[in-house]
Enzyme design. Sequence first.
Site, PDB file in Angstrom:
ATOM      1  N   TYR A   1       2.154  -4.657  11.524  1.00  0.00           N
ATOM      2  CA  TYR A   1       1.045  -3.706  11.418  1.00  0.00           C
ATOM      3  C   TYR A   1      -0.170  -4.463  10.841  1.00  0.00           C
ATOM      4  O   TYR A   1      -0.016  -5.260   9.921  1.00  0.00           O
ATOM      5  CB  TYR A   1       1.435  -2.504  10.545  1.00  0.00           C
ATOM      6  CG  TYR A   1       0.216  -1.733  10.119  1.00  0.00           C
ATOM      7  CD1 TYR A   1      -0.649  -1.202  11.081  1.00  0.00           C
ATOM      8  CD2 TYR A   1      -0.133  -1.602   8.778  1.00  0.00           C
ATOM      9  CE1 TYR A   1      -1.813  -0.548  10.712  1.00  0.00           C
ATOM     10  CE2 TYR A   1      -1.286  -0.945   8.402  1.00  0.00           C
ATOM     11  CZ  TYR A   1      -2.117  -0.419   9.380  1.00  0.00           C
ATOM     12  OH  TYR A   1      -3.283   0.217   9.023  1.00  0.00           O
TER      13      TYR A   1
ATOM     14  N   LYS B   1       3.291   8.820   8.717  1.00  0.00           N
ATOM     15  CA  LYS B   1       3.688   8.916  10.114  1.00  0.00           C
ATOM     16  C   LYS B   1       4.756  10.013  10.303  1.00  0.00           C
ATOM     17  O   LYS B   1       4.514  11.145   9.949  1.00  0.00           O
ATOM     18  CB  LYS B   1       4.149   7.538  10.593  1.00  0.00           C
ATOM     19  CG  LYS B   1       3.158   6.417  10.246  1.00  0.00           C
ATOM     20  CD  LYS B   1       1.868   6.589  11.001  1.00  0.00           C
ATOM     21  CE  LYS B   1       0.722   5.677  10.682  1.00  0.00           C
ATOM     22  NZ  LYS B   1       0.611   4.882   9.518  1.00  0.00           N
TER      23      LYS B   1
ATOM     24  N   ASP C   1      10.475  -2.568   7.013  1.00  0.00           N
ATOM     25  CA  ASP C   1       9.547  -1.468   7.274  1.00  0.00           C
ATOM     26  C   ASP C   1      10.164  -0.590   8.357  1.00  0.00           C
ATOM     27  O   ASP C   1      10.290  -0.989   9.513  1.00  0.00           O
ATOM     28  CB  ASP C   1       8.183  -2.029   7.721  1.00  0.00           C
ATOM     29  CG  ASP C   1       7.135  -0.935   7.871  1.00  0.00           C
ATOM     30  OD1 ASP C   1       7.506   0.206   8.210  1.00  0.00           O
ATOM     31  OD2 ASP C   1       5.942  -1.224   7.659  1.00  0.00           O
TER      32      ASP C   1
ATOM     33  N   ARG D   1      -0.064   8.918 -13.488  1.00  0.00           N
ATOM     34  CA  ARG D   1      -0.032   7.642 -12.768  1.00  0.00           C
ATOM     35  C   ARG D   1       1.340   6.982 -12.877  1.00  0.00           C
ATOM     36  O   ARG D   1       1.673   6.079 -12.130  1.00  0.00           O
ATOM     37  CB  ARG D   1      -1.151   6.713 -13.282  1.00  0.00           C
ATOM     38  CG  ARG D   1      -1.177   5.351 -12.600  1.00  0.00           C
ATOM     39  CD  ARG D   1      -2.538   4.639 -12.710  1.00  0.00           C
ATOM     40  NE  ARG D   1      -3.123   4.702 -14.023  1.00  0.00           N
ATOM     41  CZ  ARG D   1      -2.701   4.014 -15.093  1.00  0.00           C
ATOM     42  NH1 ARG D   1      -1.675   3.186 -14.992  1.00  0.00           N
ATOM     43  NH2 ARG D   1      -3.295   4.159 -16.256  1.00  0.00           N
TER      44      ARG D   1
END
Length: 404
Positions: free
Chosen positions: A113, A210, A185, A60
């Site tokens: 978004y 993406k 972004d 993690r």
Amino acid sequence: MSKNKSTNINTLAIHGPNKQSYPNGSLSPPIYQTSSFVFENVAQGADRFSGAEDGFIYGRLDNPTVRELEQRMASLEQTESAAAFASGMGAISATLLTLLKAGDEVVSTSALYGCSYSLLQHHLPMFGIKVKLVDEVAESALEMAVSENTKVMYIETPLNPGLEVLDLSRLIDFCQQRKIITVVDNTFMSPVLQNPAVLGADLVVHSATKFLNGHGDVIAGIACGREEMIAEIKSTMRKDLGAIISPHDAWLLMRGLKTLPLRVARHVENAEKVAAWLEQHPGIKSVAYPGLASHPGHALIGSQMSAGGAVIAFELQGGFEQAVAMMNQVHLCRLAVSLGDVETLIQHPASMTHSTYAPDELQAAGISSSLIRLAVGLEGVEDIIADLQQAIDKAMRKVNISAA
Ligand code: LCS
């Protein structure tokens, strides 16, 4: 491990910034599919936890496969460092929660978004963070919203779903003068078409789901920036919210990155043709694609961004009803959210990706119920156009608006 000397993006995408030699002469990076890393003795374990010794502890926190992906992404975005996440939202939420404390203010646009909007509008205020979202997508509106408490300006360009473009150099210069941290972004452009950090942005975030991965089979995110900021994100919110990418997804993403420049070039080539075709179609009311000369952001192509990307937003003359009829008629294009995949994807923002907005919020953000979003893929462009043509024809007949 020696440095690769090239700064060519095609070479970097394939080889990364460092010449690697993997165990057993493997050409492909190993996937370190492990949750823990064994210490030689207690002192070494303590030194790893205290940071006195660099090394791995627990998945993690860090992992060698993840670390290599991060080095590759940092080289593509031309930043010192990067942190990889299990999703774009993991990257955005961990980044903003690392930067912002109670009483701080973040400024952004209300068009974003859908889940970024939801995070800003609904969740950050729960932590005492002040959020100011401007309805007008304009540099001046963002500048006017800034106050002495503003710590972060969060900029998405081109914007999802309307494809509006914001002038990064102007906003970054404005923020630098006021010591405001800029987070950009860059999902819609990818590092192939736009490098916000080169223009001075402090942090660049991506939905790596993406273009970066490109094959529609991984959910992932990245934050890129200066070493000390990225180290803080990793050691605080990525660790404690638990949003690191898995080693297997990191490996898939590295594989995707190898063809990123090639794929993006073809995505753009196809999108330019599709946008030009849509623009001349008599059944079309509006087309938003930064690669078209008619787009207000087109002037920034050549300076801020090298092309318009591969996402197009458009409206049919027959409005919402005809848009629904059209989207229900596609065959080759797939009715699905996401973008940047090899497949052409079509979707309805108001009821899908942006359903996080209430009806009045959609209106304020300028997201019309008749807007269709098309993420142009890598199929033969004549096939994409033929599919759109037949779907538009059928929708026009059904909703009875003549093309003449
Ligand atoms: N930023 C932008 C600009 C996005 O478009 C998305 C996802 C995210 C961040 C979040 O990334 P994720 O957590 O999904 O990896 N955009 C989507 C879209 O337009 N359709 O499906 C997801």
